[in-house]
Design a protein around this motif. Structure first.
Motif, short mmCIF file in Angstrom:
data_model
loop_
_atom_site.label_atom_id
_atom_site.label_comp_id
_atom_site.label_asym_id
_atom_site.label_seq_id
_atom_site.Cartn_x
_atom_site.Cartn_y
_atom_site.Cartn_z
N ILE A 17 1.32 -1.05 0.00
CA ILE A 17 -0.20 0.09 0.06
C ILE A 17 1.14 1.15 0.03
CG2 ILE A 17 -0.47 0.39 2.68
CD1 ILE A 17 -3.00 1.25 2.16
N ILE A 18 0.53 2.41 -0.43
CA ILE A 18 0.61 3.92 -0.56
C ILE A 18 0.24 4.58 0.48
CG2 ILE A 18 1.90 5.54 -1.94
CD1 ILE A 18 0.41 3.88 -4.20
N CYS A 19 0.85 4.62 1.93
CA CYS A 19 0.26 5.06 3.12
C CYS A 19 0.42 6.44 2.57
CB CYS A 19 1.28 4.72 4.14
SG CYS A 19 1.66 2.77 4.37
N GLY A 20 0.15 7.03 3.63
CA GLY A 20 0.41 9.06 3.75
C GLY A 20 -0.99 9.38 4.27
N HIS A 21 -1.71 9.71 5.06
CA HIS A 21 -2.93 10.79 5.01
C HIS A 21 -2.98 12.48 5.40
CE1 HIS A 21 -2.51 9.21 9.12
NE2 HIS A 21 -3.02 10.25 9.52
N GLU A 22 -1.85 12.84 5.43
CA GLU A 22 -1.95 14.04 5.79
C GLU A 22 -1.53 15.30 4.90
OE1 GLU A 22 -0.34 13.84 11.04
OE2 GLU A 22 0.78 15.29 9.33
N PHE A 23 -2.38 14.98 4.50
CA PHE A 23 -1.75 15.44 2.36
C PHE A 23 -2.84 16.73 2.30
CE2 PHE A 23 -4.56 12.28 1.87
CZ PHE A 23 -5.71 12.74 0.36
N SER A 24 -1.90 17.78 1.48
CA SER A 24 -2.49 18.79 0.04
C SER A 24 -2.16 18.39 -1.09
CB SER A 24 -2.57 20.26 0.74
OG SER A 24 -1.06 20.32 0.88
N GLY A 25 -3.11 18.75 -1.61
CA GLY A 25 -2.49 18.77 -3.69
C GLY A 25 -3.62 20.32 -4.34
N ARG A 26 -2.91 19.72 -4.69
CA ARG A 26 -4.09 20.98 -6.41
C ARG A 26 -4.44 19.62 -7.44
NH1 ARG A 26 -2.80 26.16 -5.93
NH2 ARG A 26 -0.86 26.55 -4.52
N ILE A 27 -5.61 20.43 -7.68
CA ILE A 27 -6.64 19.78 -8.69
C ILE A 27 -5.38 19.44 -10.57
CG2 ILE A 27 -9.10 19.32 -10.17
CD1 ILE A 27 -9.67 20.79 -7.00
N GLU A 28 -5.67 18.45 -11.48
CA GLU A 28 -4.65 18.70 -12.07
C GLU A 28 -6.75 18.24 -13.11
OE1 GLU A 28 -1.94 17.19 -13.58
OE2 GLU A 28 -0.33 18.37 -11.76
N GLU A 29 -7.09 16.66 -12.92
CA GLU A 29 -7.85 16.75 -13.61
C GLU A 29 -9.58 16.49 -13.00
OE1 GLU A 29 -8.61 12.68 -16.25
OE2 GLU A 29 -6.88 13.22 -15.47
N LEU A 30 -10.49 17.05 -13.14
CA LEU A 30 -12.33 16.26 -12.15
C LEU A 30 -12.79 15.56 -13.49
CD1 LEU A 30 -13.17 20.28 -13.04
CD2 LEU A 30 -12.29 19.28 -11.19
N GLY A 31 -13.13 14.87 -13.08
CA GLY A 31 -13.62 13.26 -13.12
C GLY A 31 -15.02 14.11 -13.05
N ALA A 32 -16.33 13.35 -14.14
CA ALA A 32 -17.13 12.86 -14.31
C ALA A 32 -18.41 13.09 -13.50
CB ALA A 32 -18.15 11.58 -15.67
N GLY A 33 -18.77 14.74 -13.16
CA GLY A 33 -19.86 14.82 -12.44
C GLY A 33 -19.37 15.58 -11.75
N VAL A 34 -18.41 16.32 -11.57
CA VAL A 34 -17.66 17.21 -10.70
C VAL A 34 -18.17 18.70 -10.76
CG1 VAL A 34 -15.55 18.01 -9.12
CG2 VAL A 34 -16.22 15.63 -9.67
N SER A 35 -18.52 19.07 -9.80
CA SER A 35 -18.88 20.23 -10.09
C SER A 35 -18.45 21.05 -8.46
CB SER A 35 -20.15 20.73 -10.04
OG SER A 35 -20.71 20.61 -9.11
#
Length: 340
Positions: A54-72
């Motif tokens: 598994i890839i661990c790590g749960h305290e994080f922030s990120g920048r949106i690079e792609e929106l999935g269908a239905g995301v608003s």
């Protein structure tokens, strides 16, 4: 993409993994900053995760690079912080807004792949947009800061003029000191095994600082105590530090059994001290005011955070850093932050 993958306790490999693709209702995040939680140490080095590899790590922030269908409601480039729990939403605990006690949850970094990687996908329900100008590192520290707030609220909160105390001055404890002062505590007592961490506690605003094992003045009994170390000695210290009618809340996660001495038991019994458990940081509507209030306070500067960061490293250095944490018992650290 680069990712640090946990195969078994102590076996952490930097690998090339496929870049994930967001499903409907998800976004693809370029991880901006990810912190090492205290729970990651036993997970990565001793006990393992719920599933592996598994890839661990749960305290994080990120920048949106792609929106999935239905995301608003979100746009490319938005900086977000991500509450790591994915509650089921249908159990008895979720139906009453007690998401931290969900009976069938998913979780970034322990049950699903997390953020020790360059990219990660997250459901839109788990996104909180950071205020304009918020530092990505601050956004990655909402999780430990909200855990401290959740715990204090579990203990009934701090009233104006109360004395607070914190046992264990890692990042959660350092945030607990600040929350108590913001709520109106007249002073806060800090206890830790490390003089270096006590110095950080003073920077957080602690008015009294003691090494663990020192005789604490009877005049410093506290109304609200946060135990954030999870060691048998700190648990007993926290109980005995409570003023009559005081409240002790436990956040620290112990590894072995935690015996309560007769003296500690007699104290909480005779002084009618209330003991509380606190787990995670979530409320209703999910993820709760624990997260929204914390994000605002971190972004505004009301909560100090940068002084806690002792190491800022590239993701490439993660396996070696955990090896150092396993072998170098004298290494001082508070918050370790990776930037993929």
């Amino acid at each position: 993409m680069r990712a640090a993958v946990l195969y078994s306790p102590g076996d952490i490999r930097l690998e090339d993994r496929p870049k994930p693709t967001p499903a409907a209702g998800e976004v693809l995040l370029r991880v901006a900053a990810v912190g090492v939680c205290g729970s990651d140490l036993p997970r990565m080095l001793i006990k393992g995760a719920h599933r592996m590899p598994i890839i661990c790590g749960h305290e994080f922030s990120g920048r949106i690079e792609e929106l999935g269908a239905g995301v608003s409601g979100f746009a490319l480039g938005d900086l977000v912080t991500v509450p790591p729990m994915l509650p089921c939403g249908v159990c008895d605990q979720c139906s009453t807004g007690n998401f931290s006690r969900c009976r069938n949850y998913d979780y970034f970094g322990s049950r699903r792949d997390g953020a020790y990687a360059e990219w990660v996908c997250a459901p839109v329900e788990n996104l909180l947009k950071a205020p304009e100008g918020c530092d990505p590192r601050a956004a990655a520290m909402v999780d430990p800061a909200s855990i401290a707030l959740h715990a204090i609220w579990k203990a009934g909160g701090v009233r104006m003029g109360d004395r607070g105390a914190v046992i264990g001055c890692g990042p959660i404890g350092l945030f607990a000191i600040q929350w108590m002062l913001l709520m109106g505590a007249r002073e806060v007592v800090a206890v830790d095994v490390s003089e270096e961490k006590l110095e950080l506690a003073r920077q957080a605003g602690a008015t009294h600082a003691f090494l663990s094992g020192a005789e604490l003045p009877k005049g410093l009994l506290a109304d609200v105590i946060v135990e954030a170390a999870g060691h048998p000695s700190s648990v007993n210290t926290a109980v005995r530090l409570a003023a009559p009618g005081g409240h002790v809340v436990f956040i620290g996660i112990p590894v072995g059994d935690v015996p309560l001495t007769n003296a500690a038991f007699q104290h909480f019994l005779r002084q009618e001290v209330s003991l509380h458990g606190s787990w995670n940081s979530f409320g209703a509507p999910y993820p709760g005011p624990q997260w929204t209030v914390t994000l605002d306070k971190l972004a505004s500067g009301a909560l100090k955070w940068e002084f806690m960061i002792t190491h800022e490293l590239d993701l490439e250095e993660l396996p070696a850093m955990f090896e150092t944490l396993k072998t170098d018992r004298g290494l001082f650290f508070s918050k370790i932050m990776f930037r993929p």
